[in-house]
Design an enzyme around this catalytic site. Structure first.
Site, short mmCIF file in Angstrom:
data_model
loop_
_atom_site.label_atom_id
_atom_site.label_comp_id
_atom_site.label_asym_id
_atom_site.label_seq_id
_atom_site.Cartn_x
_atom_site.Cartn_y
_atom_site.Cartn_z
N ASP A 136 66.89 4.46 -34.32
CA ASP A 136 67.50 5.76 -34.00
C ASP A 136 68.73 6.08 -34.87
O ASP A 136 69.73 6.61 -34.37
CB ASP A 136 67.89 5.84 -32.52
N GLY B 27 68.27 7.94 -37.75
CA GLY B 27 67.99 9.17 -38.46
C GLY B 27 66.97 9.05 -39.57
O GLY B 27 66.97 9.86 -40.51
N PHE C 229 64.90 12.22 -39.68
CA PHE C 229 65.78 13.29 -40.15
C PHE C 229 65.90 13.24 -41.68
O PHE C 229 65.77 14.26 -42.37
CB PHE C 229 67.15 13.13 -39.49
N LYS D 279 53.61 7.88 -41.59
CA LYS D 279 54.32 6.99 -40.67
C LYS D 279 53.22 6.26 -39.92
O LYS D 279 52.74 6.74 -38.89
CB LYS D 279 55.22 7.77 -39.71
N SER E 157 55.81 4.02 -31.79
CA SER E 157 55.82 3.66 -30.37
C SER E 157 56.66 4.69 -29.63
O SER E 157 57.37 5.50 -30.23
CB SER E 157 56.37 2.24 -30.17
N ASP F 39 58.24 11.88 -34.00
CA ASP F 39 58.43 11.65 -35.44
C ASP F 39 57.24 12.17 -36.25
O ASP F 39 57.45 12.87 -37.26
CB ASP F 39 58.65 10.16 -35.71
N GLY G 204 59.15 3.85 -41.96
CA GLY G 204 58.96 2.68 -41.13
C GLY G 204 59.25 2.94 -39.66
O GLY G 204 59.36 4.09 -39.22
#
Length: 235
Positions: free
Chosen positions: A14, A16, A19, A39, A43, A54, A121
């Protein structure tokens, strides 16, 4: 053959990554470049409402529809629990060996003719990504340079520099470190945090990515990634 490809890795969860990946994709498209993104594993995925997930955000950045077919191409391994993928897979009675993930990614990379290929990742660089393997293991197996994303929270400088040293120790090319701004009001000063990372990062470029306002940093990241082309036929 793809002109350049990069693995967007995080120093922590988390921080970014998506982003940064989306900003890089949009910068490339604005520059008139063709882009593909992947990607492979996610999960904490809710099938009934994945628009803001994502994979959904990556599809938006690519200008592609949020369809089931596009989702399968973007993220074929999806798990419900918000845990490290091998733990989430176990809860669903599934296994998650690394080899099929590497094979899938390598085939997509080799077949691509895009100007830029972005692979994101899961979690932090050393987070378990598959059975007995980390995100770094996937990056190394694919021989991809890293765009390392660090956070702006208290303790993030250590996490970011540790991840950078791990990449160097494994002989992985690093296009740049991107320090992503933390949205919490009690986070340390963002500019000072990025400056301290730069002091200790040596020759590796360090970019500051504010959550709001200018996105000039994404153009700079795109230029740095373009300086590290990979011959994908050797993947």
């Amino acid at each position: 053959m793809t002109a350049a490809c990069v693995f967007v890795a995080g120093s922590h969860t988390d921080v970014g990554k998506t982003f940064v990946a989306c900003a890089l994709i949009r910068a490339a498209r604005t520059a008139g470049l063709s882009v593909e993104a992947l990607k492979p594993i996610a999960s904490g995925f809710a099938p009934a409402d994945w628009a803001d997930s994502d994979p959904g955000r990556l599809l938006d950045a690519l200008g592609r529809p949020r369809s089931d077919d596009e989702l399968d191409r973007m993220t074929p391994w999806r798990f419900a629990a918000p845990l490290a993928p091998p733990m989430a897979a176990t809860l669903e009675g599934r296994t998650l060996p690394l080899a099929p993930v590497v094979e899938f990614c390598a085939e997509r990379l080799a077949a691509s003719r895009a100007d830029l290929f972005v692979l994101e990742g899961v979690g932090g660089l050393m987070s378990p990504l598959a059975d007995g393997a980390t995100g770094l293991d996937l990056m190394a197996a694919l021989n991809l340079p890293a765009l390392l994303v660090g956070g702006g929270y208290l303790g993030a400088i250590s996490h970011t520099l540790t991840a950078l040293e791990v990449l160097r120790a494994r002989g992985q090319a690093v296009a740049a470190v991107v320090v992503s701004q933390d949205a919490r009001p009690d986070a340390p000063d963002f500019a000072e945090s990025a400056a301290l990372v730069a002091v200790h990062a040596g020759a590796t470029p360090v970019l500051s990515a504010p959550r709001y306002g200018t996105t000039d940093w994404a153009d700079k990241a795109l230029a740095l990634v373009g300086d590290l082309p990979r011959v994908l036929a050797t993947v």
